[in-house]
Scaffold this active site. Structure first.
Site, PDB file in Angstrom:
ATOM      1  N   LYS B  67       0.815  -1.730   0.718  1.00 17.12           N
ATOM      2  CA  LYS B  67       0.007  -0.319  -0.057  1.00 17.12           C
ATOM      3  C   LYS B  67       0.772   1.327   0.210  1.00 17.12           C
ATOM      4  CE  LYS B  67      -4.149   1.988   2.529  1.00 17.12           C
ATOM      5  NZ  LYS B  67      -5.268   2.060   3.834  1.00 17.12           N
ATOM      6  N   SER B 143      -9.862   1.850   2.856  1.00 21.67           N
ATOM      7  CA  SER B 143      -8.809   2.602   1.875  1.00 21.67           C
ATOM      8  C   SER B 143      -7.735   1.688   1.089  1.00 21.67           C
ATOM      9  CB  SER B 143      -7.750   3.569   2.754  1.00 21.67           C
ATOM     10  OG  SER B 143      -7.539   2.885   3.496  1.00 21.67           O
ATOM     11  N   SER B 167     -10.182  -0.970   6.765  1.00 18.16           N
ATOM     12  CA  SER B 167      -9.821  -0.380   4.862  1.00 18.16           C
ATOM     13  C   SER B 167      -9.158  -1.502   4.714  1.00 18.16           C
ATOM     14  CB  SER B 167      -8.701   0.650   5.352  1.00 18.16           C
ATOM     15  OG  SER B 167      -9.262   2.365   5.397  1.00 18.16           O
TER      16      SER B 167
END
Lengths: 96, 477
Positions: B67, B143, B167
């Protein structure tokens, strides 16, 4: 709970955000809607033994001891402006 | 393919790390222009790492997508933000990256995300919109949407995400893959760009429960660089993973099965619970009475911490800097106004407001107290049961743009995932079937399993048992 009316432009200034008029108008509606939902917390019964900070949740933290840090050139590498191995910033002190 | 199956191929000589990286690169070129999970990837570096890979190590030669809010030395760490995409190259490896490298893994690819991890759709990325691989008109979740979408779309074998209010688990659910949020403090946050420091945790997104265990094994453990890291031994997460659920007590909270849940989500989750019962688990109704306060509590505490954490983005040390500021205050204003997107500004303003003089006690202090009530609900429930099961989300993935003018609606969809962050307990999301929703068929549904503090072994054991029962669709084929 206080009134959910928020002075968006004033709070944005505190947060160093220079919002446009359009942003202020949009955020005004959205933030008041969010704060109205947050108001539901006022209905919660709070026993006396609860703490208003994070100390119970996070437990004890380690001692803050000095240790090895990043090399100076690595730290400076991302700085938008630098001079003489220091980060350069605009003038901080106002003219007399 | 899973890490487990690729490991066998690597050890048997059927493939090698270089071929593996080349194969993933081909998949990215062929498929990712549609889904847009990758912000960037450095093929040359990954191939060089593959040449040096030691396949005898636990994750030797395995590429892991990262990420874009986790620092990898020498790579841009954009956090999905204009503020950092052109002005910040990581000067160090996050602890989780160091640990992955020690285990032999190859960090490969920077995965798209909501700006500074604020959002549940990856619509708030300033770089690109990530689409759900199962239906390109729908959100991938967020996210960590890029991480989950790539794993689901077979452009990544596994990925790291971060989870502040769901997330990792919510995009995993929407994309039909496995997502694990460890106990707060189990995995180091050093090198993860902070959103809300008392809630953030790094964890794996994978195609199987075994793979999640492999990655957790590699990244868990004490780190003196993270002040809240737990100094507790790391168990062997694979040792008990196949022991089944016979004799385990699983709690079903009434407040998580209310009228607002989509019928297909409820049906799939209840079917999975029933199968676990058939395997010998004891299903026990429980109550988590403060569930109605979780969203309100979270949206005071998380923005408060975010407003403080994001004050470091000032145009001085890294990232976006206004070109001709009149003075230093003007530099702050211009750099932040032009560098941040709307969701980040909204949360900074909200956080600044709830921490400001005159409002602190009414909002922040009160929310911290309610957070303790929510945590006590779980502590009391775990006196009765070994784990708790719920849906991950009230509905399958919504259409792109459906909540663009009404952020509160998106916030409310986090209701089942937030409590694990507020309480610090571990939780996992695994696929439990598919359903039709809003004109689309075969949309993934996820089931969430929560365990007591440091109960990842139980969590993985139940998840493995549930995974073995999932027949609706094999997302890992």
């Amino acid at each position: 709970m206080p009134n959910t009316r928020i002075d968006v432009r004033y709070v944005a200034k505190l947060a160093r955000l220079d919002l446009s008029s359009e942003e202020v108008a949009t955020f005004q509606i959205q933030l008041e809607s969010i704060l109205s939902h947050v108001e539901s917390l006022s209905a919660a019964y709070l026993p006396d033994d609860l703490k208003g900070d994070q100390s119970l949740l996070l437990g004890s933290m380690r001692d803050d001891l000095p240790g090895e840090s990043l090399a100076l050139d690595l730290v400076l590498h991302n700085a938008p402006d630098q001079s003489q191995s220091q980060i350069k910033v605009p003038k901080v002190v106002a003219d007399a | 393919m899973t890490i487990t199956s690729i490991r066998q191929q690597l050890l048997s000589g059927e493939t090698n790390p270089t071929k593996l990286i080349e194969s993933i690169s081909e998949q990215i070129i062929e498929r990712d222009s549609q889904v847009q999970a990758y912000v960037s990837y450095n093929l040359e570096k990954a191939l060089a790492d593959a040449q040096e890979a030691d396949i005898s190590k636990p994750l030797g030669g395995i590429p892991i997508a990262i990420k874009d809010n986790i620092n990898v030395l020498g790579e841009v760490c954009s956090c999905g933000s204009k503020f950092l995409v052109k002005g910040y190259i990581s000067p160090y490896d996050a602890t989780v990256i160091k640990k992955l490298k020690t285990a032999g893994a190859i960090p490969f690819g920077r995965m798209n995300m909501d700006e500074f991890a604020m959002g549940s759709a990856t619509e708030n990325s300033a770089i690109q919109l990530t689409r759900n691989p199962h239906d390109h008109d729908r959100i991938a979740g967020g996210s960590s949407g890029g991480s989950a979408a790539a794993v689901a779309d077979h452009t990544a074998l596994a990925a790291l995400g971060s989870d502040t209010g769901g997330s990792i688990r919510q995009p995993a659910s929407h994309c039909g893959v496995v997502g694990l949020k460890p106990t707060y403090g189990r995995v180091s946050r050093y090198g993860l760009v902070a959103f809300a420091s008392s809630l953030d945790q790094v964890g794996p997104i994978t195609r199987s429960v075994d793979d999640a265990a492999h990655i957790l094994q590699a990244i868990a453990g004490h780190d003196p660089r993270d002040t809240t890291s737990l100094n507790e031994p790391v168990p062997d997460y694979l040792a008990e993973i196949n022991q089944g659920v016979k004799g385990l007590k699983i709690g079903i909270p009434a407040e998580y099965f209310t009228e607002g849940i989509h019928a297909g989500v409820r049906k799939n989750v209840e079917k999975c619970i029933s199968k676990l019962e058939n395997q010998g688990a004891e299903i026990i109704p429980i109550s988590l009475p403060h569930t109605s306060y979780v969203v309100a509590t979270y949206y005071v505490i998380a923005p408060a911490e975010a407003s403080s954490n994001l004050s470091r983005f000032d145009g001085i040390r890294y990232g976006n800097a206004a070109p001709n500021p009149s003075d230093i205050i003007d530099l702050y204003y211009q750099s932040r106004e032009n560098g941040f997107g709307p969701e980040v500004k909204r949360r900074i303003i909200l956080g600044t407001y709830v921490l400001s003089s005159g409002y602190y006690d009414a909002y922040y202090s009160r929310a911290q107290k309610v957070r303790q009530l929510i945590t006590r609900d779980f502590q009391q429930a775990f006196q009765l049961v070994d784990a708790i099961i719920s849906p991950v989300c009230p509905t399958p993935a919504r259409k792109i743009g459906a909540c663009s003018d009404d952020p509160l609606q998106d916030y409310l969809s986090d209701i089942f995932t937030i409590a694990a962050n507020l309480s610090g307990f571990p939780a996992i999301s695994i696929p439990c079937g598919t359903t039709s929703y809003d004109g689309s068929d075969n949309l993934p549904v996820g089931i969430q399993i929560l365990a007591p503090r440091l109960g990842e072994s139980i969590l993985l054991r139940i998840a493995k048992a549930a995974e073995s029962e999932i027949a609706a669709k094999d997302f890992s084929s």
